[in-house]
Scaffold this motif. Sequence first.
Motif, mmCIF file in Angstrom:
data_model
loop_
_atom_site.group_PDB
_atom_site.id
_atom_site.type_symbol
_atom_site.label_atom_id
_atom_site.label_comp_id
_atom_site.label_asym_id
_atom_site.label_seq_id
_atom_site.Cartn_x
_atom_site.Cartn_y
_atom_site.Cartn_z
ATOM 1 N N LYS A 104 40.044 47.903 33.310
ATOM 2 C CA LYS A 104 40.860 49.084 34.356
ATOM 3 C C LYS A 104 40.211 50.093 34.532
ATOM 4 O O LYS A 104 40.245 50.863 35.463
ATOM 5 C CB LYS A 104 42.176 49.191 33.491
ATOM 6 N N ARG A 105 39.251 50.804 33.431
ATOM 7 C CA ARG A 105 38.702 52.075 33.497
ATOM 8 C C ARG A 105 37.568 51.667 34.351
ATOM 9 O O ARG A 105 37.207 53.053 34.910
ATOM 10 C CB ARG A 105 38.269 52.632 32.122
ATOM 11 N N ALA A 106 36.937 50.753 34.579
ATOM 12 C CA ALA A 106 36.014 50.528 35.718
ATOM 13 C C ALA A 106 36.589 50.595 37.029
ATOM 14 O O ALA A 106 35.621 50.318 38.134
ATOM 15 C CB ALA A 106 35.027 49.451 35.058
ATOM 16 N N HIS A 107 37.837 50.249 37.195
ATOM 17 C CA HIS A 107 38.170 50.129 38.494
ATOM 18 C C HIS A 107 39.627 50.935 38.573
ATOM 19 O O HIS A 107 40.610 50.322 38.944
ATOM 20 C CB HIS A 107 38.724 48.532 38.760
ATOM 21 N N GLN A 108 39.354 51.978 38.388
ATOM 22 C CA GLN A 108 40.793 53.297 38.423
ATOM 23 C C GLN A 108 41.156 53.282 39.698
ATOM 24 O O GLN A 108 42.478 53.674 39.797
ATOM 25 C CB GLN A 108 40.098 54.468 37.788
ATOM 26 N N ASP A 109 40.393 53.117 40.940
ATOM 27 C CA ASP A 109 40.962 53.458 42.275
ATOM 28 C C ASP A 109 41.789 51.846 42.664
ATOM 29 O O ASP A 109 42.025 52.020 44.118
ATOM 30 C CB ASP A 109 39.931 53.935 43.267
ATOM 31 N N GLN A 110 41.906 51.102 41.901
ATOM 32 C CA GLN A 110 42.160 49.750 42.378
ATOM 33 C C GLN A 110 43.372 49.237 41.429
ATOM 34 O O GLN A 110 43.553 49.539 40.265
ATOM 35 C CB GLN A 110 41.093 48.621 42.609
ATOM 36 N N LEU A 111 44.333 48.572 41.694
ATOM 37 C CA LEU A 111 45.187 47.830 41.007
ATOM 38 C C LEU A 111 44.629 46.654 40.370
ATOM 39 O O LEU A 111 43.955 45.759 41.002
ATOM 40 C CB LEU A 111 46.494 47.380 41.988
ATOM 41 N N LEU A 112 44.705 46.463 38.910
ATOM 42 C CA LEU A 112 43.979 45.441 38.292
ATOM 43 C C LEU A 112 45.113 44.228 38.085
ATOM 44 O O LEU A 112 45.951 44.290 37.388
ATOM 45 C CB LEU A 112 43.491 45.800 37.079
ATOM 46 N N PHE A 113 44.776 42.879 38.721
ATOM 47 C CA PHE A 113 45.598 41.735 38.496
ATOM 48 C C PHE A 113 44.876 41.110 37.538
ATOM 49 O O PHE A 113 43.768 40.150 37.809
ATOM 50 C CB PHE A 113 45.829 41.059 40.124
ATOM 51 N N TYR A 114 45.525 40.889 36.330
ATOM 52 C CA TYR A 114 44.668 40.477 35.078
ATOM 53 C C TYR A 114 45.264 38.757 34.477
ATOM 54 O O TYR A 114 46.325 38.871 34.498
ATOM 55 C CB TYR A 114 44.878 41.316 34.112
ATOM 56 N N ARG A 115 44.185 37.931 34.821
ATOM 57 C CA ARG A 115 45.037 36.695 34.617
ATOM 58 C C ARG A 115 45.309 36.411 33.239
ATOM 59 O O ARG A 115 44.401 36.407 32.312
ATOM 60 C CB ARG A 115 43.838 35.713 35.140
ATOM 61 N N LEU A 116 46.573 35.713 32.983
ATOM 62 C CA LEU A 116 47.013 35.305 31.796
ATOM 63 C C LEU A 116 47.702 34.082 31.817
ATOM 64 O O LEU A 116 49.006 34.157 32.378
ATOM 65 C CB LEU A 116 47.865 36.436 31.139
ATOM 66 N N GLY A 117 46.953 32.992 31.662
ATOM 67 C CA GLY A 117 47.790 31.578 31.708
ATOM 68 C C GLY A 117 48.031 31.532 33.256
ATOM 69 O O GLY A 117 47.230 31.632 34.215
ATOM 70 N N ASP A 118 49.404 31.107 33.505
ATOM 71 C CA ASP A 118 49.709 31.092 35.040
ATOM 72 C C ASP A 118 50.249 32.264 35.434
ATOM 73 O O ASP A 118 51.013 32.176 36.666
ATOM 74 C CB ASP A 118 51.021 29.909 34.691
ATOM 75 N N PHE A 119 49.794 33.331 35.124
ATOM 76 C CA PHE A 119 50.434 34.608 35.534
ATOM 77 C C PHE A 119 49.214 35.505 35.814
ATOM 78 O O PHE A 119 48.264 35.410 34.996
ATOM 79 C CB PHE A 119 51.497 35.496 35.088
ATOM 80 N N TYR A 120 49.359 36.409 36.606
ATOM 81 C CA TYR A 120 48.599 37.865 36.824
ATOM 82 C C TYR A 120 49.416 38.873 36.562
ATOM 83 O O TYR A 120 50.345 39.181 37.028
ATOM 84 C CB TYR A 120 48.044 37.898 38.318
ATOM 85 N N GLU A 121 48.886 39.386 35.494
ATOM 86 C CA GLU A 121 49.663 40.695 34.761
ATOM 87 C C GLU A 121 49.064 42.018 35.116
ATOM 88 O O GLU A 121 47.909 42.002 35.200
ATOM 89 C CB GLU A 121 49.680 40.275 33.166
ATOM 90 N N MET A 122 50.077 43.077 34.915
ATOM 91 C CA MET A 122 49.529 44.306 35.021
ATOM 92 C C MET A 122 50.095 44.959 34.233
ATOM 93 O O MET A 122 51.175 44.993 33.749
ATOM 94 C CB MET A 122 50.100 45.006 36.571
ATOM 95 N N PHE A 123 49.401 46.124 33.520
ATOM 96 C CA PHE A 123 49.950 46.951 32.494
ATOM 97 C C PHE A 123 49.809 48.409 32.859
ATOM 98 O O PHE A 123 49.200 48.675 33.580
ATOM 99 C CB PHE A 123 48.973 46.653 31.238
#
Length: 881
Positions: A27-46
């Motif tokens: 996330k810190r490398a992509h601060q100007d973007q929303l990070l969709f983080y793949r966890l199993g069958d979902f993309y999670e945001m924190f």
Amino acid sequence: MKLSSQLMDQVNVEQLSPMMRQYVEMKRAHQDQLLFYRLGDFYEMFFDDAVLVSRELELTLTGRDCGLPERAPMCGVPYHSVDTYIARLIKKGYKVAICEQLENPALAKGMVKRDIIRVVTPGTLIESDILDEGSNNFICSICCGENGCGLSFCDISTGEMNVTQLEGKDQGMVINELGKFRPNEIIYNAAFMDRQEVIAFIREKLCCTADQWDEEYFEENAAQLAVLQQFGVRSLLELGLEDMPLAVESLGGLIAYLRETQRTGMERIQTVKLYNEAQYMRLDLTARKNLELTETMRSREKRGSLLWVLDKTRTSMGKRLMKATIEQPLISAAIINRRLNAVEELTGDGVLMDNIVDQLTGIYDMERLMTKIVYGSASPRDLTSLGCALQRIPPLRQLLEEVRCGELQDIYSRLDPLTDVAQLIAQAISDDPPIALKDGDVVRKGYDQQLDEVRYLADHTKEVIASIEAKERERTGIKSLKVGYNKVFGYYIEVTRTNLDQVPAEYIRKQTLANCERYITQELKDLEARVLGAQQQILELESRIFEEVRNAVSAQLSRIQSTAAAIARLDVLTSFAVVSVRGDYVRPVVDVSDEIVIEDGRHPVVEELLAGTPFVPNDVNLNNRENQIAIITGPNMAGKSTYMRQVALITLMAQIGCFVPARSAHIGVVDAIFTRVGASDDLSTGQSTFMVEMNEVAQILKCATSKSLLILDEIGRGTSTFDGMSIARAVIEYIADKKKLGAKTLFATHYHELTVLESIIPCVKNYNIAVKKRGEEIIFLRRILPGGVDDSYGIEVSKLAGIPQWVINRAFQVLEGLENGTGVEAAKIRTRGKARTEEQQQMAFVDENAELLKRRLREADVDAMSPRDALNLLYELKKLV
């Protein structure tokens, strides 16, 4: 836009769990973007992303243990529907970084490897279910220098790349190009910030994402290297860009941006199209809007536009090319006639035309399918769709074997049958595969022997066990021998105690029961491993085979792209033919003369909207000689604007290579169409109606040439009568002067005094809209007739609009008083054809002597005159008075 806030900044990475530590680092490398983080069958945001996305998408905000005292805010979306959620965020102006799992979590040791596979921005969408099939999705790069701008436009969903260089500092040229391509995202260099007029247009009219890109990527050497590497050439000369430094820098900056955001798939962009304004008719933003080429002015819908009339295409590629064709009319008579020859051949062979339409129907979007295949995001159904499209090409090509005109022959030569690619897909992929690869049954039975064996084992486990049981009974002679299975021991051979003496030595005892013994063999162990792992093995084999097929198809990108472009051209020409036959259009004569002669011309859009009601046709005769300017008078609502737009649209249709709605038409190629039709306040810039009108007129007089067509409606109406009339006449005189402009012009006006110019300026001709009057009632006949009129029928038109009768009656009383000279302002208005007072005659705009007298006085240098010169001037002025 920096999404990271105090919530992220305060996170102590060392306290986080390994998974959350991985998330925060990305996330810190992509601060100007929303990070969709793949966890199993979902993309999670924190953290901050979760708070923002939950608000924007109305998702439930939950929490997750992360190693900190407080749970991390979290929200997520299912992976199989992620495109829909991303599209909604993109429309709101956000950028989305997709972090994908790079290995199978079930097989991973420790943390699952993840990385950013792509950054999705408004200008880099490739998902066909999100994009409009009939429009390109362009991203634009602008690189400005001291004496010009380089512009590059790329649609990565189709692989299309366009580049140009505009000389000079005219911001209107940049605005026109942006208006033509209408990008959804713009990147620019630092020098662009000086173009405030363009920036205002982007912010207020385009309403698209615009960001400054790192200056290092626009630097000359870096840009040249990026361009050469991307297109696999050794010099800019091969691309035709050797003398266009700003274009190269713009293109290099765009390539660098796409590499940064897309990570993969850049091989999709294989060619670059260099264009300049000399290739196409100039259509500024005002003309595109007023002529309603692709959308209407009021509702901004396709219905009611020229595109709506002409677009009968059957493929998505054809729809996009049709739109581009309408927005870029040609100015080469040779190329125009080449297209017209093709349309003529198709209209002359109804069977061929109908067969081509049938064959085009059902060809899927090959360009965007290939983009997904190259990017590695294609689903099994995408490959099947491509295969179905490719199967239609050989019969389509066969239809064109006997064509005669050069354009259709060229299309025939560029239609690659692609039978090898179609056969590969047909042999490897099932007819009706699932959307997701993991659902199985993707690869066709019979394509891969190993896969077929594993499938048979998975589908016929009972039969395989039964065959082993029968074989062991026969081999041992134990008739009661059974093969069974339980979750603890797996597969086993069960033998009753009475038959233990017949058990072979290679049996391995596994369990002893009261009445029997259970054994295993190496064959059973191997079978168990194969059966229990069959489903996983099937998925792995199908995944490998699918990837091999996808890569094989991707390797044929050039062939498929070239064929898709040929199909789009054929689709557009066939659409022209279909519309021409249905609308009873005629082939225009197109040449390099200065003539625009149309007999019984009709407005293509209005005629279509009338739906069967007869349209009143009209003629036009314009040239750069005795019929250069047509002054058109008549009441409002009578059809002046429709007539003028009709002439412009017929001219434009002829120059895109389409037949036109007329009995006959002779169109000398025009280099531009300029319009000044209607006006309104521009509240964003604080400009009045009159100022907007004058800005448009100034731009026209500045940019038009003698080969242009001008459509001018009600010039000068935004100010006082005499000021407006003076401006209108001055504009006509300027246009009529061959040394100043000399352009063909249709000039509609309510200043009936201007009709006197027909007797003063040889190239001016008067026309009027025929009206029949019965008492206070009027009937619009919609016919254009030679000559002028001296009445605007304004009160009568007001009555038609529903103005209360008392107002109408009172208006007639006031009018009568004004015409009789008894009104308060009687001395300041025109006398509607009646005699004028001496004072009025002196003030009359058409008094040439008065104008000459004023000019001679202004030019006179009294201080430098001799007594004799002063006396001569006095005699001259007295004579004029």
